[in-house]
Design a protein around this motif. Structure first.
Motif, mmCIF file in Angstrom:
data_model
loop_
_atom_site.group_PDB
_atom_site.id
_atom_site.type_symbol
_atom_site.label_atom_id
_atom_site.label_comp_id
_atom_site.label_asym_id
_atom_site.label_seq_id
_atom_site.Cartn_x
_atom_site.Cartn_y
_atom_site.Cartn_z
ATOM 1 N N THR A 34 0.842 -1.195 0.000
ATOM 2 C CA THR A 34 0.000 0.000 0.000
ATOM 3 C C THR A 34 0.876 1.243 0.000
ATOM 4 O O THR A 34 1.931 1.266 0.627
ATOM 5 N N THR A 36 0.485 5.618 0.367
ATOM 6 C CA THR A 36 -0.460 6.647 0.798
ATOM 7 C C THR A 36 -0.218 7.955 0.063
ATOM 8 O O THR A 36 0.919 8.426 -0.036
ATOM 9 N N LYS A 82 -6.341 11.967 2.935
ATOM 10 C CA LYS A 82 -5.367 10.877 2.977
ATOM 11 C C LYS A 82 -5.997 9.690 2.241
ATOM 12 O O LYS A 82 -7.061 9.216 2.612
ATOM 13 N N TYR A 83 -5.308 9.211 1.223
ATOM 14 C CA TYR A 83 -5.849 8.127 0.403
ATOM 15 C C TYR A 83 -4.840 6.978 0.338
ATOM 16 O O TYR A 83 -3.721 7.151 -0.147
ATOM 17 N N ASP A 84 -5.239 5.828 0.820
ATOM 18 C CA ASP A 84 -4.400 4.633 0.729
ATOM 19 C C ASP A 84 -4.693 3.936 -0.592
ATOM 20 O O ASP A 84 -5.848 3.600 -0.892
ATOM 21 N N ASP A 86 -3.921 0.657 -2.878
ATOM 22 C CA ASP A 86 -3.417 -0.713 -2.838
ATOM 23 C C ASP A 86 -2.626 -1.040 -4.099
ATOM 24 O O ASP A 86 -2.980 -0.591 -5.206
ATOM 25 N N LYS A 97 -11.665 6.828 -6.680
ATOM 26 C CA LYS A 97 -11.467 6.999 -5.235
ATOM 27 C C LYS A 97 -11.143 8.451 -4.900
ATOM 28 O O LYS A 97 -11.710 9.040 -3.963
ATOM 29 N N GLN A 102 -12.929 9.342 -1.238
ATOM 30 C CA GLN A 102 -12.977 8.163 -0.368
ATOM 31 C C GLN A 102 -11.697 8.059 0.461
ATOM 32 O O GLN A 102 -10.823 7.240 0.207
ATOM 33 N N GLN A 103 -11.615 8.931 1.472
ATOM 34 C CA GLN A 103 -10.420 8.974 2.316
ATOM 35 C C GLN A 103 -10.268 7.710 3.158
ATOM 36 O O GLN A 103 -11.256 7.069 3.526
ATOM 37 N N SER A 104 -9.041 7.415 3.481
ATOM 38 C CA SER A 104 -8.748 6.319 4.406
ATOM 39 C C SER A 104 -8.860 6.862 5.825
ATOM 40 O O SER A 104 -8.399 7.972 6.108
#
Length: 342
Positions: A34, A36, A82-84, A86, A97, A102-104
């Motif tokens: 992952t 970020t 913050k976006y993780d 994958d 995302k 669609q933040q983590s």
């Protein structure tokens, strides 16, 4: 002619397959599971986002990402956060995302904190804002008025637990969540506090002192009873942990006469009543111990000469002096034994 159309069909099919692979196949360029991506509120531009993607090698095909982002109108609605991402995610899923914001989630686990500076430092390391922004908010009575506390009592809002936020949450949002959870926590406990003649603020302050006095859960209620008894009799609390807080020196192992001279509303040797705010964030266990404190006539306690982390309790000062001397003698003998072993 048939051969021509067959070749054309194959070329179109291959072209479509390549396009599908570019946009729908693995589109990441990093090796970890992952990566970020942080998009700051003051950097919501195409250039800033592309620069971050490039520096962190998040995408493998910048031109394709930019093309897709334009078609899906992402550049018109960049959202900070913050976006993780994958490993192996497609460019399409990444753009969606980011476009949908669609933040983590960010997990904030609070155990024992002693000062507002501790909270500001912790949150400053977890969120987009820095510690100075949180500290400014915690120091502002006007900002905290909406939560019904002053700057001195700001830490009353904090009940140790794990909380979930978004990285882009501002200080006000963080404190709003802490305040809301605190209200839920107290919903079933305020009646107990009133039954003891205490406000929830008083319980939090007493619990913070008890938290610093002992780690032995079995005696926390009894320690609390001593302080409640002293309050009722108009005696000064004379709690050593409040002196450490006043001095902002939590490394002190013993409190000497010179320490008791510190001028501070938190010095409970010089001031009667409770200090203006908690000296740490007490655990739920300690808060409940205060609410369920037994009725005793104890007014004093001293560390046990068994050095097992517990205390000896007394009803009179004369009884307390005997136990205090026993502890002091045991402590001197222990230190002498340590010196002889060196």
């Amino acid at each position: 002619m048939k051969k021509f159309f067959l070749i054309l069909f194959l070329l179109l099919f291959l072209g479509a397959a390549v396009v599908a692979w570019v946009f729908l196949g693995p589109g990441t360029g990093f090796k970890e599971r992952t990566e970020t991506l942080y998009i700051a509120s003051d950097a919501i531009t195409r250039e800033a986002v592309l620069d971050s993607l490039r520096k962190n090698k998040i995408i493998s095909n910048e031109a394709a990402f930019n093309f897709l982002a334009e078609r899906l109108h992402y550049w018109e609605r960049i959202r900070p956060g913050k976006y993780d991402i994958d490993k192996g995610s497609s460019l399409l899923s990444i753009v969606r995302k980011l476009r949908n914001g669609q933040q983590s989630p960010v997990k904030l686990t609070i155990n024992k904190l002693r000062t507002k500076e501790d909270l500001a430092r912790m949150t400053g390391n977890k969120f987009e804002f820095d510690s100075s922004e949180m500290m400014a908010y915690l120091q502002s009575d006007d900002s905290l008025e909406t939560f019904g506390v002053s700057s001195e009592q700001a830490m009353i809002l904090v009940v140790p637990d794990t909380y979930t936020f978004f990285w882009s949450a501002p200080p006000k949002k963080v404190l709003s969540t802490l305040s809301a959870e605190s209200k839920k926590f107290w919903k079933t406990r305020e009646a107990k506090a009133k039954a003891k003649g205490l406000s929830k603020e008083a319980v939090m302050i007493i619990a913070s002192i008890v938290e610093e006095e002992t780690n032995a859960n079995k005696e926390k209620g009894t320690v609390a009873s001593v302080y409640i008894n002293r309050l009722e009799k108009g005696m000064p609390l004379q709690a050593d942990p409040t002196v450490k807080f006043a001095l902002k020196d939590f490394s002190l192992r013993r409190i000497y006469e010179k320490h008791l001279a510190v001028e501070s509303p938190y010095n409970t040797y010089r001031n009667k009543g409770l200090p203006p705010g908690p000296i740490c964030t007490p655990s739920r266990t300690t808060i409940d111990a205060v609410l369920s404190a037994p009725e005793t006539d104890y007014l004093y306690f001293v560390a046990s000469p068994a050095f097992d982390g517990t205390h000896e309790f007394s009803r009179t000062y004369e009884e307390h002096l005997v136990k205090a001397r026993a502890y002091q003698q045991a402590l001197n003998e222990r230190e002498a034994a340590k010196s002889s072993d060196r």
